[in-house]
Write a protein that holds these residues in place. Structure first.
Motif, PDB file in Angstrom:
ATOM      1  N   HIS A 375      -8.693 -36.900 -64.106  1.00 51.20           N
ATOM      2  CA  HIS A 375      -8.431 -35.599 -64.733  1.00 51.20           C
ATOM      3  C   HIS A 375      -9.237 -35.412 -66.016  1.00 51.20           C
ATOM      4  O   HIS A 375      -8.744 -34.879 -67.017  1.00 51.20           O
ATOM      5  CB  HIS A 375      -6.935 -35.407 -64.991  1.00 51.20           C
ATOM      6  N   TRP A 376     -10.492 -35.811 -65.963  1.00 52.04           N
ATOM      7  CA  TRP A 376     -11.397 -35.629 -67.097  1.00 52.04           C
ATOM      8  C   TRP A 376     -11.513 -34.158 -67.490  1.00 52.04           C
ATOM      9  O   TRP A 376     -11.735 -33.837 -68.658  1.00 52.04           O
ATOM     10  CB  TRP A 376     -12.764 -36.202 -66.746  1.00 52.04           C
ATOM     11  N   ILE A 377     -11.310 -33.268 -66.535  1.00 54.74           N
ATOM     12  CA  ILE A 377     -11.370 -31.840 -66.831  1.00 54.74           C
ATOM     13  C   ILE A 377     -10.360 -31.469 -67.915  1.00 54.74           C
ATOM     14  O   ILE A 377     -10.603 -30.579 -68.733  1.00 54.74           O
ATOM     15  CB  ILE A 377     -11.136 -30.994 -65.550  1.00 54.74           C
ATOM     16  N   ASP A 378      -9.223 -32.162 -67.965  1.00 56.44           N
ATOM     17  CA  ASP A 378      -8.213 -31.863 -68.979  1.00 56.44           C
ATOM     18  C   ASP A 378      -8.717 -32.223 -70.377  1.00 56.44           C
ATOM     19  O   ASP A 378      -8.392 -31.542 -71.353  1.00 56.44           O
ATOM     20  CB  ASP A 378      -6.920 -32.618 -68.691  1.00 56.44           C
ATOM     21  N   ARG A 379      -9.485 -33.317 -70.487  1.00 59.37           N
ATOM     22  CA  ARG A 379     -10.084 -33.664 -71.789  1.00 59.37           C
ATOM     23  C   ARG A 379     -11.130 -32.628 -72.185  1.00 59.37           C
ATOM     24  O   ARG A 379     -11.236 -32.253 -73.354  1.00 59.37           O
ATOM     25  CB  ARG A 379     -10.732 -35.057 -71.713  1.00 59.37           C
ATOM     26  N   LEU A 380     -11.911 -32.168 -71.213  1.00 57.65           N
ATOM     27  CA  LEU A 380     -12.963 -31.203 -71.510  1.00 57.65           C
ATOM     28  C   LEU A 380     -12.396 -29.846 -71.932  1.00 57.65           C
ATOM     29  O   LEU A 380     -12.899 -29.214 -72.869  1.00 57.65           O
ATOM     30  CB  LEU A 380     -13.880 -31.042 -70.297  1.00 57.65           C
ATOM     31  N   THR A 381     -11.372 -29.388 -71.227  1.00 58.85           N
ATOM     32  CA  THR A 381     -10.807 -28.074 -71.538  1.00 58.85           C
ATOM     33  C   THR A 381      -9.767 -28.147 -72.643  1.00 58.85           C
ATOM     34  O   THR A 381      -9.451 -27.148 -73.285  1.00 58.85           O
ATOM     35  CB  THR A 381     -10.166 -27.433 -70.302  1.00 58.85           C
ATOM     36  N   GLY A 382      -9.198 -29.337 -72.881  1.00 57.18           N
ATOM     37  CA  GLY A 382      -8.248 -29.504 -73.968  1.00 57.18           C
ATOM     38  C   GLY A 382      -6.792 -29.427 -73.577  1.00 57.18           C
ATOM     39  O   GLY A 382      -5.907 -29.516 -74.436  1.00 57.18           O
ATOM     40  N   SER A 383      -6.501 -29.289 -72.292  1.00 51.45           N
ATOM     41  CA  SER A 383      -5.128 -29.313 -71.778  1.00 51.45           C
ATOM     42  C   SER A 383      -5.210 -29.376 -70.255  1.00 51.45           C
ATOM     43  O   SER A 383      -6.305 -29.381 -69.681  1.00 51.45           O
ATOM     44  CB  SER A 383      -4.340 -28.073 -72.214  1.00 51.45           C
ATOM     45  N   ASP A 384      -4.059 -29.377 -69.588  1.00 47.69           N
ATOM     46  CA  ASP A 384      -4.071 -29.363 -68.119  1.00 47.69           C
ATOM     47  C   ASP A 384      -4.020 -27.951 -67.561  1.00 47.69           C
ATOM     48  O   ASP A 384      -3.976 -27.751 -66.347  1.00 47.69           O
ATOM     49  CB  ASP A 384      -2.909 -30.189 -67.560  1.00 47.69           C
TER      50      ASP A 384
END
Length: 421
Positions: A375-384
């Motif tokens: 779920h690296w996308i959550d780190r990139l966008t800043g949340s889930d």
């Protein structure tokens, strides 16, 4: 660094070392360079005879982008000038010479041109980084690196970590400002939520922050370090002259040096805040091609994705069917189908919305779409929220509406720290 040392940078014009609370005058009034050229913070420092560094042992955090208006490296220039006691160089992600790929650095070394020790800062923060500054014997840490305007581009967090470490070690920190190459008119995208903090986002700022490094340093000091146990750092910012918030890099008159191996051009920087989101998926974000972050794709994708993305009619951009074969990174050596971004109106273009539009349409049109399992996308966008909303079938405007309130709050806080009109 193996660039030549040709003495002191001679720049005509007014003295302009701006303090942390100062706002620079417009270029014409402040003696900006002829022809509308931007003078960087380093140019201002040189014009002032390096007064801000007088009597101090200096270490510089920089990489190949730390150059003068005539393309000399600031380490070469400072080392050759008797008015500056330069004793150390500190390299960020990708290294002082910029040879390492994403997630890497060059380690410790000695610069062959100047003989200066080069320390590796990548992966170090807090007391570990403070100890590096102490070992190097510096009184003042100078930061001069070209940023590209996205929260997950790590140089701004190197700045943040250096600020905290300098405060711990009792050192001063000077930021020499450079343009935000995609302009600074407005912030865009979601604001980081603290549970998702990492080296691609330490603190709650917008994904596309619309600020310069010096402005961010002021914000970091006032909003975050002021509440940290070590307190704020002794900060000085040296502002540019001639730069305005609506300016793109090709309007500055400054030479472009790739800030990292996969940001070869200002056009790459323009797309990066949106298409870098594909690092969080199983699609290639174009690494290993001549146009990273301007093409995105994977094996098995065809024209239907580009057609769906273009049908969104997002402002300032067209999405065109594209095929490419990455030489390294994801899908290396394999023919990928996908999309090429063509930005036809960069003032109207919102890279974050474009990136969300591509995620939404990829999810809808390709059965092979998948998020990275970590779920690296959550780190990139800043949340889930982006991930879960896209999975639930939300569209671009619905996703953007979800972050609107947080973005408005950040935009209001940001105003206090801006240096340029």
């Amino acid at each position: 660094m193996t660039l030549s040392r040709r003495g002191v940078l001679g720049l005509a014009g007014a003295i302009g070392a701006a303090g942390a609370a100062a706002t620079p005058a417009p270029a014409a009034a402040a003696g900006g360079q002829a022809g509308g050229r931007v003078r960087t913070g380093f140019g201002q420092l040189a014009a002032d005879g390096y007064a801000a560094l007088a009597g101090q042992k200096v270490g510089v955090v920089t990489n190949p982008t730390g150059i003068t208006a005539d393309a000399r490296h600031l380490v070469d220039v400072l080392h050759a000038d008797h008015r500056v006691d330069l004793v150390a160089v500190f390299g960020p992600e990708h290294g002082f010479r910029g040879t390492a790929q994403a997630g890497g650095s060059e380690g410790a070394s000695r610069d062959p041109a100047t003989g200066l020790p080069v320390y590796d800062t990548y992966g170090r923060s807090g007391q570990r980084l403070a100890d590096v500054f102490t070992t190097a014997g510096v009184d003042t840490v100078v930061f001069d690196i070209q940023d590209i305007g996205a929260r997950f581009y790590t140089y701004i967090w190197t700045l943040y970590d250096c600020m905290r470490a300098a405060a711990l070690a009792g050192k001063a920190l000077v930021v020499l400002d450079r343009p935000n190459p995609v302009g600074g008119r407005r912030p865009a995208g979601p604001v980081l939520e603290r549970p998702y903090a990492s080296f691609v986002g330490r603190e709650p700022i917008a994904l596309a922050h619309g600020m310069t490094a010096a402005e961010l340093a002021r914000l970091f000091n006032g909003e975050f370090l002021a509440r940290a146990p070590e307190g704020p750092v002794r900060l000085r910012t040296v502002a540019m002259t001639g730069w305005r918030r609506e300016s793109f890099f090709d309007e500055t008159g400054l030479p472009w040096v790739p800030p990292s191996p996969n940001v070869p051009t200002p056009a790459t920087a323009l797309a990066y805040a949106g298409t870098c989101l594909f690092e969080g998926t199983n699609l290639s974000e174009g690494r290993g091609t001549a146009t990273p972050f301007e093409v995105v794709g994977a094996e098995g994708l065809d024209r239907r994705w580009a057609e769906a993305a273009d049908a969104l009619e997002l402002p300032g951009v067209w999405f065109r069917e594209a095929y490419f074969t990455p030489s390294f990174s994801k899908h290396a050596g394999k023919v990928c189908g996908g999309v090429r971004l063509i930005v036809h109106d960069r003032e109207a273009f919102d890279p974050v919305r474009a990136g969300i539009g591509l995620l939404v349409t990829a999810r809808r049109t390709w059965s092979g779409f998948a998020w990275r399992t970590d779920h690296w996308i959550d780190r990139l966008t800043g949340s889930d929220r982006v991930r879960t909303m896209v999975d639930a079938g939300a569209g671009v405007e619905e996703v953007a509406a979800d972050w609107a309130a947080g973005l408005a709050r950040f935009a209001a806080v940001r105003e206090e720290y801006l240096l340029y009109p």
